[in-house]
Write an enzyme that holds these catalytic residues in place. Structure first.
Site, short mmCIF file in Angstrom:
data_model
loop_
_atom_site.label_atom_id
_atom_site.label_comp_id
_atom_site.label_asym_id
_atom_site.label_seq_id
_atom_site.Cartn_x
_atom_site.Cartn_y
_atom_site.Cartn_z
N SER A 201 1.20 -1.47 0.04
CA SER A 201 -0.08 -0.01 -0.14
C SER A 201 1.19 0.99 -0.45
O SER A 201 2.17 1.38 -0.29
CB SER A 201 -0.62 0.61 0.93
OG SER A 201 -2.12 1.11 0.67
N ASP A 307 -9.70 -5.11 -4.34
CA ASP A 307 -9.53 -4.10 -3.32
C ASP A 307 -10.35 -2.82 -3.86
O ASP A 307 -9.61 -2.30 -4.89
CB ASP A 307 -7.66 -4.12 -4.43
CG ASP A 307 -7.24 -3.33 -2.63
OD1 ASP A 307 -8.09 -2.21 -1.82
OD2 ASP A 307 -6.26 -3.04 -2.93
N HIS A 338 -7.54 -5.55 0.44
CA HIS A 338 -6.25 -5.11 0.60
C HIS A 338 -4.97 -6.26 1.10
O HIS A 338 -5.45 -5.40 3.11
CB HIS A 338 -6.52 -3.76 0.89
CG HIS A 338 -5.45 -2.81 1.06
ND1 HIS A 338 -4.91 -2.02 -0.79
CD2 HIS A 338 -4.62 -2.24 1.72
CE1 HIS A 338 -4.16 -1.63 -0.14
NE2 HIS A 338 -3.65 -1.09 1.51
#
Length: 658
Positions: A201, A307, A338
């Site tokens: 991320s 995601d 995610h």
């Protein structure tokens, strides 16, 4: 230097891998050097005895405006044996804003320190597994976070250059010190300079940004669920997401000291990122895609196709640009949201990552660069591979919506609709894509749905889709959504659940060596699945006011038609024989885009609307799948479609659940 040929992965580093492996054999232990050529690094070094130290690297920028250049905290763990023998080693690096505020990984681990301030725990398993194998692990606190100077600017110059400075320090081009202010000079004379950046991320986003600077010494990056353009994190073609901007995220991750000194930076984030959705200079600075030609590092990307935090459009546009630039690359695409691959395919991930770093950082000729480029999760824990991705046979098939026998329940085929054919719907901000999909075969006022006939054979879509629609609004503002749906029963990972497709188990497995303060043992996970009657596998949104420009929106003229193209998120999905493919066009996708100021009614001109789909086999494959006797599916007892739960509201935290 790379020999860059689109669609191939032949590089200068590949041609010299054998020579580098021979050199590294001399820098490793005699045990490793006995096998020639070396093909795998071995855990021959002591993790408990490893050197653990902190260094503050000068970024050469003054982000907080205090009159001196900022220093970022760099925590290092490396084998003591190589240091004693004066041997240099490569580096695995994770630069993150989350080490103090939120933690990393499924168990939200934070860095810990002893009474003297020396690092004790490094989050995640990278240090436990790779340090015994002859690597150093470096954990960097981005500027403005934890023990670092400076300010967080959410993917901008300060974020990226604070991490780049560490790569420079590892290569002898930047200065490091023993404390945040003053201190003795510290050199990374133990490092070969060969660095691999990894992270999920925000962390992976910084890896993308640093690679786009073209910094020497960064040999590979492994971005997991990473952002490629921060504008596309907060907006979708003008449509705002999250009901907040980068100032919220900056405040969330900054250290308490940084919050006191970084008010001016916070204000610049507010002023430069108006919620109008316009592409300001602030967003241009935070878009890494235009600089992809500078990327010298190989890229191993991982992304969840469901995601809804860092969405698949980030991967799709980055991947396409990397391909055009001829960058060496590999990808895993999963069915999760995610989630880190350590938590959905652990054993295979550790093995693959080990081989990847051995090849690109140690130069081992282990063949990983000649293996299939892509691993794609077809069903929970069931994977397939592709030599290249998207497959070479992928071609655009342009399909057309048309009216059906009932209002809002239309067809999807190759033949265009007759001039004048239209469908009308009214934006309902209380509904989302799951509501639309569940009612695709019923006339409802909030959407227009178009479906193929039941397929006679499997149809695979691989890549990014685009939907062009001509729409007449009744108001001066309007939002538009488009989704692709596989209509048919299946068992999928429940990406809308709290675990986003995984369940955390109490049992632990160990991945490397441990100390009393840093365990290599982590909770196992299992796929969290759900039986469904439909699967939404691609989506896209836009503010209709951005029809004339991606960069700037403008008020609509009620009653005047406009044409806009929605970029749907990349995906790889097989619609099985017997299922139907659906395109749904509607207004606000609740909890995924913010609602407009008005409640528009929109009329879609079907003759001037179409969807460009990335079909493996192209138009011919679509024709074959939609002709002939359709495959038969066993009827379900319920007449209503059942999909995953409605998407959870996602806070703007690119690290996901801390």
């Amino acid at each position: 230097m790379s020999i860059r040929t689109r669609g191939t992965r032949m590089t200068y580093r590949s041609l010299t891998a054998a020579a580098l492996a021979a050199l590294m054999a001399m820098t490793l232990s005699p045990t490793d050097a006995q096998s020639a050529p070396a093909r795998e690094s071995r855990p021959v070094y002591s993790y408990p005895d490893a050197i653990r130290e902190s260094v503050w690297v000068d970024t050469r920028i003054d982000g907080d405006g205090d009159g001196r250049t900022d220093r970022v905290a760099v925590d290092v763990v490396r084998p003591r044996e190589t240091a004693r023998q004066g041997r240099r080693i490569p580096v695995i690096m994770d630069a993150s804003p989350y080490y103090a505020c939120c933690g990393r990984g499924n168990e939200s681990q934070r860095k810990t320190y002893d009474a003297q301030g020396n690092p004790v725990q490094f989050p995640l398993y990278y240090d436990n597994y790779f340090v015994p194998r002859g690597y150093a692990f470096v954990a960097v606190d981005l500027a403005g976070t934890s023990r670092s100077d400076g300010c967080v600017d959410v993917g901008g110059r300060s974020d990226v250059l604070s991490a780049k400075a560490v790569v420079d320090w590892l290569n002898g081009r930047a200065r490091g010190y023993s404390s945040r202010t003053g201190g003795e000079r510290v050199r990374a004379d133990w490092s070969t300079g060969r660095t691999g950046m990894i992270g999920k991320s925000y962390d992976g986003t910084i890896a993308n940004g640093v690679a786009a600077t073209g910094v020497e010494g960064l040999e590979t990056i492994v971005p997991i669920g990473a952002i490629s353009s921060w504008y596309d994190y907060y907006f979708a073609k003008g449509a705002p997401l999250y009901n907040s901007g980068p100032d919220w995220l900056s405040n969330y991750v900054e250290s308490p000291a940084a919050r006191q000194r970084c008010g001016a930076v916070q204000q610049r984030l507010v002023d430069g990122a108006p919620r109008t959705g316009d592409r300001t200079p602030l967003w241009a600075e935070r878009d890494y895609v235009p600089d992809v030609d500078k990327v010298k590092a190989s890229v191993f990307a991982v992304h969840g196709m469901q995601d809804l935090n860092v969405r698949m459009n980030h991967f799709g546009q980055w991947w396409e640009a990397l391909a055009d630039a001829g960058v060496e690359r590999k990808v895993w695409l999963s069915q999760v949201g995610h989630v880190d691959p350590f938590d959905f395919r652990r054993a295979e991930w550790v093995t693959t990552l080990h081989r990847w770093f051995d090849h690109y950082l140690l130069g081992y000729d282990n063949g990983i660069d000649d293996e299939p480029m892509a691993d794609v999760e077809r069903a929970p824990d069931q994977w397939s591979t592709d030599r290249v991705w998207p497959p070479r046979e992928t071609r655009t098939a342009t399909v057309r919506p048309d009216r059906g026998e009932a209002p809002g329940v239309g067809t999807l085929a190759l033949k265009p609709a007759r001039p004048g054919a239209s469908e009308t719907f009214t934006d309902d901000r209380t509904l989302d894509e799951t509501d639309w999909a569940a009612a695709v075969d019923r006339s409802t006022p909030a959407k227009a749905g178009f479906t193929t006939r039941p397929l006679s054979r499997d149809l695979r879509l691989s890549g990014s889709s685009r939907v062009k629609v001509t729409v007449t609004p009744t108001t001066s503002t309007a939002h538009l959504s488009a989704v692709l749906v596989d209509l048919g029963p299946d068992t999928i990972r429940d990406y809308a659940s709290s675990g986003e497709g995984i369940t955390t188990l109490p049992e632990r497995t160990c991945w490397g060596a441990s100390t009393s303060g840093d365990s290599a043992c982590y909770k196992e996970t299992a796929a969290h699945t759900k039986a469904v009657d439909y699967t939404i596998f691609s989506r896209g949104w836009a503010d209709l006011g951005n029809h004339a420009s991606d960069a700037t929106g403008r008020p609509l003229t009620p009653g005047k038609p406009v044409t806009i193209t929605l970029d749907l998120h990349a995906s790889d999905h097989v619609v099985p024989a017997g299922h139907r493919l659906a395109l749904i066009v509607a207004g606000t996708d609740r909890d995924l885009i913010d609602p407009p100021a008005s409640t528009p009614t929109l009329t879609v001109d079907l003759a001037k609307s179409a969807a460009d789909l990335p079909v493996v086999g192209g138009v011919r494959a679509f024709q074959q799948a939609t002709k002939g006797a359709p495959a038969q599916l066993a009827p379900r007892e319920s007449g209503l479609l059942d999909g995953v739960a409605e998407p959870r509201p996602i806070r703007p935290i690119p690290g996901g659940t801390p």
